[in-house]
Motif scaffolding. Structure first.
Motif, PDB file in Angstrom:
ATOM      1  N   PRO A  14       0.834  -1.614  -0.376  1.00 28.16           N
ATOM      2  CA  PRO A  14      -0.161   0.034  -0.087  1.00 28.16           C
ATOM      3  C   PRO A  14       0.767   0.988  -0.097  1.00 28.16           C
ATOM      4  CG  PRO A  14       0.019  -1.284   2.085  1.00 28.16           C
ATOM      5  CD  PRO A  14       1.244  -2.196   1.380  1.00 28.16           C
ATOM      6  N   LEU A  15       0.002   2.361  -1.072  1.00 27.54           N
ATOM      7  CA  LEU A  15       1.050   3.731  -0.622  1.00 27.54           C
ATOM      8  C   LEU A  15      -0.030   4.812   0.055  1.00 27.54           C
ATOM      9  CD1 LEU A  15       2.584   5.935  -1.810  1.00 27.54           C
ATOM     10  CD2 LEU A  15       1.610   5.903  -3.459  1.00 27.54           C
ATOM     11  N   LYS A  16       0.271   4.467   1.397  1.00 27.86           N
ATOM     12  CA  LYS A  16      -0.616   5.709   1.847  1.00 27.86           C
ATOM     13  C   LYS A  16      -0.542   7.281   1.289  1.00 27.86           C
ATOM     14  CE  LYS A  16      -0.537   2.901   5.344  1.00 27.86           C
ATOM     15  NZ  LYS A  16      -1.788   2.076   5.257  1.00 27.86           N
ATOM     16  N   ASP A  17      -1.517   7.339   1.713  1.00 29.46           N
ATOM     17  CA  ASP A  17      -2.017   8.552   0.986  1.00 29.46           C
ATOM     18  C   ASP A  17      -2.113   9.231  -0.603  1.00 29.46           C
ATOM     19  OD1 ASP A  17      -3.239  10.115   3.552  1.00 29.46           O
ATOM     20  OD2 ASP A  17      -1.326  10.624   4.259  1.00 29.46           O
ATOM     21  N   GLY A  18      -2.327   7.758  -0.817  1.00 27.19           N
ATOM     22  CA  GLY A  18      -2.228   7.873  -2.484  1.00 27.19           C
ATOM     23  C   GLY A  18      -3.076   8.768  -3.122  1.00 27.19           C
ATOM     24  N   ALA A  19      -3.298   8.399  -4.401  1.00 25.02           N
ATOM     25  CA  ALA A  19      -3.685   8.875  -5.226  1.00 25.02           C
ATOM     26  C   ALA A  19      -3.884   8.246  -6.940  1.00 25.02           C
ATOM     27  CB  ALA A  19      -3.967  10.448  -5.697  1.00 25.02           C
ATOM     28  N   VAL A  20      -4.629   8.302  -7.574  1.00 24.23           N
ATOM     29  CA  VAL A  20      -5.247   8.078  -8.477  1.00 24.23           C
ATOM     30  C   VAL A  20      -5.886   9.162  -9.486  1.00 24.23           C
ATOM     31  CG1 VAL A  20      -6.183   6.579 -10.769  1.00 24.23           C
ATOM     32  CG2 VAL A  20      -5.074   5.584  -8.062  1.00 24.23           C
ATOM     33  N   ALA A  21      -5.095   9.790 -10.764  1.00 16.94           N
ATOM     34  CA  ALA A  21      -5.740  10.853 -11.619  1.00 16.94           C
ATOM     35  C   ALA A  21      -6.492  10.094 -12.324  1.00 16.94           C
ATOM     36  CB  ALA A  21      -4.702  11.787 -12.204  1.00 16.94           C
ATOM     37  N   VAL A  22      -7.210  10.625 -13.007  1.00 20.30           N
ATOM     38  CA  VAL A  22      -8.820  10.080 -13.391  1.00 20.30           C
ATOM     39  C   VAL A  22      -8.784  11.283 -14.883  1.00 20.30           C
ATOM     40  CG1 VAL A  22     -11.203   8.908 -14.359  1.00 20.30           C
ATOM     41  CG2 VAL A  22      -9.353   7.984 -12.466  1.00 20.30           C
ATOM     42  N   GLU A  23      -8.722  10.878 -15.690  1.00 18.38           N
ATOM     43  CA  GLU A  23      -9.298  12.239 -16.817  1.00 18.38           C
ATOM     44  C   GLU A  23     -10.081  10.866 -18.246  1.00 18.38           C
ATOM     45  OE1 GLU A  23      -7.872  16.150 -19.244  1.00 18.38           O
ATOM     46  OE2 GLU A  23      -6.132  15.123 -18.760  1.00 18.38           O
ATOM     47  N   GLY A  24     -11.383  11.251 -18.177  1.00 21.59           N
ATOM     48  CA  GLY A  24     -11.662  10.577 -19.113  1.00 21.59           C
ATOM     49  C   GLY A  24     -12.369   9.314 -18.438  1.00 21.59           C
ATOM     50  N   ASP A  25     -12.023   8.278 -19.322  1.00 16.69           N
ATOM     51  CA  ASP A  25     -12.181   7.006 -18.950  1.00 16.69           C
ATOM     52  C   ASP A  25     -10.582   6.233 -18.880  1.00 16.69           C
ATOM     53  OD1 ASP A  25     -11.264   6.741 -21.458  1.00 16.69           O
ATOM     54  OD2 ASP A  25     -12.894   5.396 -22.323  1.00 16.69           O
ATOM     55  N   ARG A  26      -9.770   6.831 -18.353  1.00 10.09           N
ATOM     56  CA  ARG A  26      -8.456   6.892 -18.485  1.00 10.09           C
ATOM     57  C   ARG A  26      -7.484   7.083 -17.079  1.00 10.09           C
ATOM     58  NH1 ARG A  26      -7.473   2.226 -21.125  1.00 10.09           N
ATOM     59  NH2 ARG A  26      -9.289   2.490 -23.185  1.00 10.09           N
ATOM     60  N   VAL A  27      -6.446   5.880 -16.682  1.00  5.86           N
ATOM     61  CA  VAL A  27      -6.121   6.878 -16.025  1.00  5.86           C
ATOM     62  C   VAL A  27      -4.986   7.734 -16.669  1.00  5.86           C
ATOM     63  CG1 VAL A  27      -4.276   6.450 -13.896  1.00  5.86           C
ATOM     64  CG2 VAL A  27      -5.743   4.586 -14.222  1.00  5.86           C
ATOM     65  N   ALA A  28      -5.059   8.825 -15.469  1.00  3.14           N
ATOM     66  CA  ALA A  28      -3.639   9.901 -15.839  1.00  3.14           C
ATOM     67  C   ALA A  28      -2.617   9.363 -15.533  1.00  3.14           C
ATOM     68  CB  ALA A  28      -4.626  11.119 -16.487  1.00  3.14           C
ATOM     69  N   GLY A  29      -2.660   8.991 -14.319  1.00  6.93           N
ATOM     70  CA  GLY A  29      -1.131   9.381 -13.380  1.00  6.93           C
ATOM     71  C   GLY A  29      -1.507   9.025 -11.828  1.00  6.93           C
ATOM     72  N   THR A  30      -0.652   7.689 -11.469  1.00  7.83           N
ATOM     73  CA  THR A  30      -1.199   7.643  -9.917  1.00  7.83           C
ATOM     74  C   THR A  30       0.098   8.544  -8.911  1.00  7.83           C
ATOM     75  OG1 THR A  30       0.101   5.544 -10.330  1.00  7.83           O
ATOM     76  CG2 THR A  30      -2.351   5.713 -10.691  1.00  7.83           C
ATOM     77  N   GLY A  31       0.242   8.027  -7.326  1.00  2.00           N
ATOM     78  CA  GLY A  31       0.828   8.220  -6.599  1.00  2.00           C
ATOM     79  C   GLY A  31       0.858   8.726  -5.440  1.00  2.00           C
ATOM     80  N   PRO A  32       1.630   9.756  -4.946  1.00  2.00           N
ATOM     81  CA  PRO A  32       0.877  10.756  -3.779  1.00  2.00           C
ATOM     82  C   PRO A  32       0.577  11.380  -4.114  1.00  2.00           C
ATOM     83  CG  PRO A  32       3.579  10.129  -3.640  1.00  2.00           C
ATOM     84  CD  PRO A  32       2.817   9.041  -4.652  1.00  2.00           C
ATOM     85  N   LEU A  33      -0.946  11.881  -3.054  1.00  2.00           N
ATOM     86  CA  LEU A  33      -1.762  13.032  -3.216  1.00  2.00           C
ATOM     87  C   LEU A  33      -1.028  14.130  -3.666  1.00  2.00           C
ATOM     88  CD1 LEU A  33      -4.542  14.063  -3.208  1.00  2.00           C
ATOM     89  CD2 LEU A  33      -4.506  14.051  -1.207  1.00  2.00           C
ATOM     90  N   ASP A  34       0.083  14.663  -2.852  1.00  2.00           N
ATOM     91  CA  ASP A  34       0.818  15.769  -2.939  1.00  2.00           C
ATOM     92  C   ASP A  34       1.281  16.092  -4.027  1.00  2.00           C
ATOM     93  OD1 ASP A  34       2.479  13.852  -2.165  1.00  2.00           O
ATOM     94  OD2 ASP A  34       2.940  15.433  -0.746  1.00  2.00           O
TER      95      ASP A  34
END
Length: 148
Positions: free
Chosen positions: A18-38
């Protein structure tokens, strides 16, 4: 609109660390990026942020018969409520079920796959609480289930 989904922890696959305070950026129907929220907030300024309690990871593949319900749409909605955005072809065995899956962008797969979140991959995400109950499901970038 670009949306960042964040949770207490992010798992790019359910067996990954697990990545604590992780996030996924979504644009349209695709993943635009993953990583730490900041990092994602800096990379995508102005994005809408949806914060969830629990673990955020790839949506599941429903590997058995679809739940019984009065209509194909309701059967697929029950699958989405479980955190799955894909069903196996052998269980989407009627034209009505296949049409409902297509309308709702539920993937129909010939065989089970190991779900994972990948950059530029389809944005199929699920959030689960500590007891394993699904809190939210994102199917092809759209929030299709949210537990209240």
């Amino acid at each position: 609109m670009l949306t960042i989904h964040t949770a207490d922890e992010l798992r790019v696959s359910w067996d990954a660390d697990p990545l604590k305070d992780g996030a996924v950026a979504v644009e349209g129907d695709r993943v635009a990026g993953t990583g730490p929220l900041d990092v994602l907030l800096e990379r995508f300024p102005g994005a809408r942020v949806r914060s969830w309690p629990g673990a955020l990871g790839p949506a599941l593949v429903h590997e058995g018969p679809l739940p019984e319900a009065p209509s194909p749409r309701e059967r697929l909605h029950a699958v989405l409520k479980s955190g799955a955005t894909a069903v196996l072809q052998q269980y989407a065995d009627t034209p009505d079920l296949r049409a409902a899956a297509s309308r709702n962008e539920v993937a129909v797969l010939p065989r089970a796959t190991k779900p994972e979140i990948t950059d530029t991959g389809r944005a199929d995400l699920a959030v689960f609480d500590v007891d394993g109950a699904c809190i939210a499901t994102v199917c092809a970038g759209r929030l299709v289930h949210r537990r209240r």
